[in-house]
Design an enzyme around this catalytic site. Structure first.
Site, PDB file in Angstrom:
ATOM      1  N   LYS A  63      -4.888   0.844  -4.165  1.00  0.00           N
ATOM      2  CA  LYS A  63      -4.561   0.609  -5.636  1.00  0.00           C
ATOM      3  C   LYS A  63      -5.750   0.446  -6.400  1.00  0.00           C
ATOM      4  O   LYS A  63      -6.604  -0.279  -5.792  1.00  0.00           O
ATOM      5  CB  LYS A  63      -3.752  -0.386  -5.800  1.00  0.00           C
ATOM      6  CG  LYS A  63      -2.132  -0.339  -4.946  1.00  0.00           C
ATOM      7  CD  LYS A  63      -1.073  -0.580  -5.642  1.00  0.00           C
ATOM      8  CE  LYS A  63      -0.987  -0.830  -7.180  1.00  0.00           C
ATOM      9  NZ  LYS A  63      -0.053  -0.178  -8.023  1.00  0.00           N
TER      10      LYS A  63
ATOM     11  N   THR B  63      -6.571  -1.458  -8.877  1.00  0.00           N
ATOM     12  CA  THR B  63      -6.631  -2.767  -9.279  1.00  0.00           C
ATOM     13  C   THR B  63      -7.425  -3.515  -8.068  1.00  0.00           C
ATOM     14  O   THR B  63      -8.328  -4.168  -8.488  1.00  0.00           O
ATOM     15  CB  THR B  63      -5.349  -3.519  -9.446  1.00  0.00           C
ATOM     16  OG1 THR B  63      -4.424  -2.994 -10.244  1.00  0.00           O
ATOM     17  CG2 THR B  63      -5.542  -4.897  -9.630  1.00  0.00           C
ATOM     18  N   TYR B  64      -7.231  -3.146  -6.895  1.00  0.00           N
ATOM     19  CA  TYR B  64      -7.939  -4.006  -5.699  1.00  0.00           C
ATOM     20  C   TYR B  64      -9.288  -2.852  -5.627  1.00  0.00           C
ATOM     21  O   TYR B  64     -10.326  -3.734  -5.587  1.00  0.00           O
ATOM     22  CB  TYR B  64      -7.358  -3.916  -4.486  1.00  0.00           C
ATOM     23  CG  TYR B  64      -6.215  -4.755  -4.120  1.00  0.00           C
ATOM     24  CD1 TYR B  64      -6.607  -6.288  -4.429  1.00  0.00           C
ATOM     25  CD2 TYR B  64      -4.798  -4.570  -3.902  1.00  0.00           C
ATOM     26  CE1 TYR B  64      -5.788  -7.261  -4.229  1.00  0.00           C
ATOM     27  CE2 TYR B  64      -3.937  -5.687  -3.864  1.00  0.00           C
ATOM     28  CZ  TYR B  64      -4.374  -6.893  -4.029  1.00  0.00           C
ATOM     29  OH  TYR B  64      -3.305  -7.925  -3.990  1.00  0.00           O
TER      30      TYR B  64
ATOM     31  N   THR C 255       1.170  -1.597   9.169  1.00  0.00           N
ATOM     32  CA  THR C 255       0.205  -2.554   9.121  1.00  0.00           C
ATOM     33  C   THR C 255      -1.077  -2.014   8.305  1.00  0.00           C
ATOM     34  O   THR C 255      -1.245  -0.865   8.120  1.00  0.00           O
ATOM     35  CB  THR C 255      -0.690  -2.605  10.649  1.00  0.00           C
ATOM     36  OG1 THR C 255       0.483  -3.272  11.389  1.00  0.00           O
ATOM     37  CG2 THR C 255      -1.827  -3.649  10.790  1.00  0.00           C
TER      38      THR C 255
ATOM     39  N   GLU D 178      -4.780  -2.454   6.449  1.00  0.00           N
ATOM     40  CA  GLU D 178      -6.194  -3.229   6.643  1.00  0.00           C
ATOM     41  C   GLU D 178      -6.771  -3.134   5.224  1.00  0.00           C
ATOM     42  O   GLU D 178      -6.916  -2.124   4.755  1.00  0.00           O
ATOM     43  CB  GLU D 178      -7.086  -2.112   7.655  1.00  0.00           C
ATOM     44  CG  GLU D 178      -6.400  -1.727   9.052  1.00  0.00           C
ATOM     45  CD  GLU D 178      -5.259  -0.527   9.103  1.00  0.00           C
ATOM     46  OE1 GLU D 178      -5.444   0.383   8.159  1.00  0.00           O
ATOM     47  OE2 GLU D 178      -4.567  -0.589   9.986  1.00  0.00           O
TER      48      GLU D 178
END
Length: 188
Positions: free
Chosen positions: A111, A113-114, A135, A137
């Site tokens: 994303k 935003t991150y 999962t 990371e």
């Protein structure tokens, strides 16, 4: 291969239970607070990260070895906000459980935003007929601590549909991460 639209994704959820739970539209507010969005988008699905995290630590002076991975490399946390130390790494998992059709390959992107905060999300492809919690990371590339918000959007999955069915699916070859639940560590 073609990338599949929101209409196709909805149909695959209804007919094949491809994503559970499923948010039929983008969710940007929860309890009157802005959140990192999740849910169906035009050509993908933004998945949420659960509150289950494994954060890399140096307190046990272990070595990271993908062939002989030690749980002592990590500390477990169940938190609403995961703080990743500077230049460090954490594992999480999606809230959503995925069940991939035999003629579909899924790739994951982070994303923005991150990404704009120096936090990179990595996931290997979800192969045909794989199913489970994914999962995730998370890599904090900054020299500062970084926050990951549980129960909010973490990454986007893009669904690529092939015009041919594969000869051997992930289920056929009994892949080692089949039907994983929780944060799954490296297996060999």
């Amino acid at each position: 291969m073609a990338i599949m639209s929101d209409k196709w994704i909805k149909e695959a959820v209804i007919n094949q239970s491809m994503i559970r739970p499923f948010a039929e539209k983008q969710v940007r507010v929860h309890n009157k607070e802005k959140i990192i969005s999740y849910g169906l988008s035009s050509y993908g699905y933004d998945a949420r990260v659960s509150n289950e995290f494994k954060i890399f630590t140096n307190i046990n002076s272990t070595t990271v070895d993908p062939k002989n991975f030690s749980e002592y490399n990590l500390v477990d946390r169940e938190v609403d906000v995961c703080i990743i130390p500077p230049n460090s790494f954490a594992l999480g998992r999606t809230i959503e459980y995925f069940k991939i059709p035999r003629d579909v390959l899924v790739i994951c992107v982070g994303k923005s935003t991150y990404a704009r905060c120096g936090i990179i999300v990595n996931v290997t492809p979800l192969e045909p007929e794989w199913e489970g919690h994914v999962t995730l990371e998370f890599s904090n590339t900054t020299p500062l601590p970084a926050k990951i918000y549980a129960n909010e959007g973490a990454c986007q999955f893009l669904f690529l549909k092939s015009d041919q069915i594969c000869d051997t699916s992930y289920a056929d070859r009994q892949g080692k991460y089949m039907k994983q639940v929780g944060v799954t560590l490296p297996l060999t």
